[in-house]
Design an enzyme around this catalytic site. Structure first.
Site, PDB file in Angstrom:
ATOM      1  N   SER A 136      23.038 100.867  38.676  1.00 49.50           N
ATOM      2  CA  SER A 136      23.893 100.165  39.619  1.00 49.50           C
ATOM      3  C   SER A 136      25.226 100.900  39.674  1.00 49.50           C
ATOM      4  CB  SER A 136      24.080  98.724  39.136  1.00 49.50           C
ATOM      5  OG  SER A 136      25.039  98.063  39.929  1.00 49.50           O
ATOM      6  N   LYS A 162      21.134 101.588  43.038  1.00 49.55           N
ATOM      7  CA  LYS A 162      21.777 100.434  43.689  1.00 49.55           C
ATOM      8  C   LYS A 162      23.238 100.766  43.924  1.00 49.55           C
ATOM      9  CE  LYS A 162      23.107  95.869  41.978  1.00 49.55           C
ATOM     10  NZ  LYS A 162      22.585  94.671  41.297  1.00 49.55           N
ATOM     11  N   LYS A 164      26.921  99.326  45.197  1.00 46.83           N
ATOM     12  CA  LYS A 164      27.754  98.166  45.536  1.00 46.83           C
ATOM     13  C   LYS A 164      28.473  98.465  46.851  1.00 46.83           C
ATOM     14  CE  LYS A 164      27.392  95.610  41.663  1.00 46.83           C
ATOM     15  NZ  LYS A 164      27.097  94.168  41.587  1.00 46.83           N
ATOM     16  N   ASP A 189      24.161  96.122  47.097  1.00 40.82           N
ATOM     17  CA  ASP A 189      24.575  94.803  46.597  1.00 40.82           C
ATOM     18  C   ASP A 189      25.965  94.497  47.138  1.00 40.82           C
ATOM     19  OD1 ASP A 189      25.108  92.470  45.269  1.00 40.82           O
ATOM     20  OD2 ASP A 189      25.020  93.313  43.239  1.00 40.82           O
ATOM     21  N   GLU A 214      21.151  92.899  48.417  1.00 36.62           N
ATOM     22  CA  GLU A 214      21.383  91.821  47.458  1.00 36.62           C
ATOM     23  C   GLU A 214      22.615  91.004  47.840  1.00 36.62           C
ATOM     24  OE1 GLU A 214      21.325  93.411  43.495  1.00 36.62           O
ATOM     25  OE2 GLU A 214      22.240  91.626  42.646  1.00 36.62           O
ATOM     26  N   ASP A 239      21.189  86.664  44.318  1.00 42.43           N
ATOM     27  CA  ASP A 239      21.726  86.778  42.961  1.00 42.43           C
ATOM     28  C   ASP A 239      22.565  85.521  42.719  1.00 42.43           C
ATOM     29  OD1 ASP A 239      23.392  87.317  40.771  1.00 42.43           O
ATOM     30  OD2 ASP A 239      23.840  89.366  41.317  1.00 42.43           O
ATOM     31  N   LYS A 263      19.483  86.784  36.535  1.00 37.34           N
ATOM     32  CA  LYS A 263      20.368  87.137  35.426  1.00 37.34           C
ATOM     33  C   LYS A 263      20.305  86.001  34.417  1.00 37.34           C
ATOM     34  CE  LYS A 263      23.640  89.969  37.983  1.00 37.34           C
ATOM     35  NZ  LYS A 263      24.861  89.925  38.788  1.00 37.34           N
ATOM     36  N   GLY A 291      21.933  92.466  35.513  1.00 36.67           N
ATOM     37  CA  GLY A 291      22.758  92.615  34.318  1.00 36.67           C
ATOM     38  C   GLY A 291      24.201  92.259  34.608  1.00 36.67           C
TER      39      GLY A 291
HETATM   40 MG    MG Z   1      24.347  91.284  42.276  1.00 32.08          MG
END
Ligand code: MG
Length: 370
Positions: A136, A162, A164, A189, A214, A239, A263, A291
């Site tokens: 990520s 992934k 952000k 995400d 996400e 999420d 999570k 995570g």
């Molecule tokens: Mg997330």
């Protein structure tokens, strides 16, 4: 399981580099470690609440207070805890505070597995001997820096990337990665940074053939996500919106997503994570393990739960060297060339903290005797 002692530690570790999401840039990670001692074993749990209420309403300090004032007295009022699931009934009257509850729940599961001489993965019903992991990546200053990071982690063996995103740092960044690296397994995400008024952007993102997007919309929403999922080919992953198996049931009924990032911390522990896994499995919805910039103990719990059969996408469970220069566990978690992590066969979480290292990152410690 007869509990003899509980130890709480407030800890802090510096991140190798600052990690930026749509809500904050973090340079260090504050967290709590819970030790639950029986006569022969110690069960470990990690509380993932962050220093400020960015991700959820909890913080390291509020979680500490709730664990000390409410959760530990409940544990101590139980003479014998036959299985970790049972304690959740006693925690029910305490509203929310999922991360505080998760730290205790995880420590109890570790202790339960150790007392029964089996691995945590086996205790939870895990079936895999190794799990696939992804990386990520926080928001970078510009697309070129993101390309550099993607290249670096692909070279380390990671196969799912992934990224952000937030408004202004989205389409340009994602399309740069697609252009440079072709058909890699790529996802985004948004940590709730958008609304349905951004439909034009979502339509552009839809053409990038991402593995999933996400949590694009509000952290407490499942209605608008259902509308968005109907308008997109790309899978929506929830999420922040899913904090319990009941939330998952409602989101499934509405069609709000096609996968869930479970999570452990967000849903109150391994007990609830397993329930969400099972419900999704019954509904043919694959899940994966998220995570919280976890350190060694949180990572070990993630590896165990991700060995369950319906964890089907690579998780955000990176190697030990991803976020921190030093960890405090007896052995590092590493990934092989295919981005796989071995699920430990040893009892409990499989690797133990080294006490001297644990102490070195602890800045507050409190013991509670039965
Ligand atoms: Mg997330």
């Amino acid at each position: 399981m007869k509990i003899k002692k509980i130890v709480l530690r407030k800890m802090e570790m510096a991140l190798k580099v600052s990690f930026e999401t749509s809500f904050a840039a973090m340079k260090t990670k504050k967290f709590i470690v819970v030790e639950i001692h029986s006569k022969d074993h110690i069960g470990y749990g990690e509380c993932s609440a962050l220093a400020a209420p960015w991700y959820s309403e909890e913080t390291t300090d509020t979680a500490w207070t709730n664990i000390e004032k409410f959760l530990i007295p409940i544990l101590f009022s139980n003479q014998d805890i036959s299985c970790p699931e049972k304690i959740q009934d006693d925690f029910k009257w305490i509203r929310r505070n999922k991360m505080a509850k998760a730290a205790i729940d995880c420590a109890l599961w570790d202790l339960y597995a150790k007392e029964n001489n089996i691995s945590l993965a086996k205790a939870l019903g895990g079936t895999r001997s190794e799990i696939e992991t992804g990386v990520s990546l926080g928001i970078q200053k510009n697309p070129d820096e993101l390309l550099y990071m993607v290249d670096r982690y692909i070279n380390e063996g990671y196969r799912r990337i992934k990224v952000k995103i937030k408004p202004g740092k989205d389409m340009q960044y994602l399309s740069a990665v697609r252009k440079e690296f072709g058909d890699i397994t790529l996802m985004a995400d948004a940590n709730s940074a958008y609304s349905l008024t951004d439909m034009d952007l979502f339509k552009q993102i839809d053409d990038l053939n991402l593995l999933m997007i996400e949590q694009p919309l509000a952290n407490d929403d499942i209605i608008d996500h259902a509308k968005l999922q109907k308008a997109l080919r790309t899978k929506i992953c929830l999420d922040e919106s899913i904090e319990s198996v009941e939330d998952a049931r409602k989101a499934i009924e509405l069609g709000s997503m096609k996968t869930i990032n479970i999570k452990i911390a967000r849903v109150g522990g391994l007990t609830e994570a397993k329930k969400i896994h099972d419900l999704c499995q019954e509904n043919n919805i694959p899940v994966w393990c998220g995570g919280m910039l976890d350190t060694g103990i949180g990572r070990a719990h993630n590896i165990a739960i991700a060995s369950l059969p319906n964890y089907k996408f690579p998780g955000d469970v990176p190697a030990s060297n991803r976020y921190y220069a030093n960890d405090f566990m007896s052995a590092p978690v590493t990934i092989n060339k295919k981005a796989m992590i071995k699920v430990p066969l040893e009892i409990g979480i499989g690797i133990e903290p080294v006490q001297t290292l644990l102490d070195s990152f602890t800045f507050e410690k409190k013991e509670f005797l039965w």
